[in-house]
Design a protein around this motif. Structure first.
Motif, short mmCIF file in Angstrom:
data_model
loop_
_atom_site.label_atom_id
_atom_site.label_comp_id
_atom_site.label_asym_id
_atom_site.label_seq_id
_atom_site.Cartn_x
_atom_site.Cartn_y
_atom_site.Cartn_z
N GLN A 43 -31.53 -14.68 1.13
CA GLN A 43 -30.46 -15.66 1.07
C GLN A 43 -31.00 -17.02 1.50
N ASP A 44 -30.65 -18.05 0.75
CA ASP A 44 -31.02 -19.46 0.97
C ASP A 44 -32.42 -19.82 0.51
N SER A 84 -28.00 -17.44 -9.28
CA SER A 84 -28.18 -18.71 -8.57
C SER A 84 -29.22 -19.63 -9.22
N GLN A 93 -27.80 -16.80 -3.00
CA GLN A 93 -26.58 -16.61 -2.23
C GLN A 93 -26.59 -15.30 -1.45
#
Length: 158
Positions: A43-44, A84, A93
């Motif tokens: 994530q990120d 994403s 995400q």
């Protein structure tokens, strides 16, 4: 070595794409393998690629309040992994983890996005497929939220 063009024709997610577009997509794909427990992406992190699961299973996870991540959905063969890469800021995400030995087709999202800018018909057809997958992902997230909400209410009662 697998025939990537033939493998793409067997993918349910890509059903409906023209033979020409399937052959074209084979220029942007390679096969990847992951061991059980291996993280595909976090994530990120920057979202560059997307995947179609060929075999195995992959968990979509988000960080929870405690130490354990919350599993939003388990993806199976034929499922899309990664939306994403399509839209800014191009960051994942979810964290994804192989929950079984997994083989996936990994698409070079940056190059494919540029190709879709050149071939609007391909871009339109792919976007339609991704919208369906996004709707499914949102539905799975909604079901997970309902389940978590029920667990919280049940814990409050006891």
């Amino acid at each position: 070595m697998i025939d990537l063009a033939a493998e793409l024709q067997r993918q349910p997610f890509l059903e409906g794409l023209s033979e020409h577009h399937l052959r074209f997509l084979s220029n942007f794909v390679d096969e990847t393998r992951y061991e059980e427990g291996e993280i595909l992406f976090r994530q990120d992190d920057p979202a560059i690629d997307f995947f179609l699961i060929s075999s195995g299973r992959v968990a979509l996870e988000i960080a929870g309040r405690g130490t354990q991540p919350i599993v939003i959905q388990i993806l199976k063969p034929g499922n899309l992994l990664g939306i994403s890469w399509l839209y800014p800021p191009h960051r994942w995400q979810f964290t994804t983890r192989a929950v079984a030995p997994t083989t996936a087709l990994r698409f070079a999202g940056d190059a494919l996005r540029a190709a879709c800018d050149e071939d609007h018909t391909l871009g339109y057809e792919l976007l339609g497929l991704f919208v369906v997958a996004l709707g499914s992902r949102l539905q799975a997230t909604r079901y997970q939220l309902v389940e978590l909400s029920d667990q919280v209410r049940s814990a409050e009662v006891h």
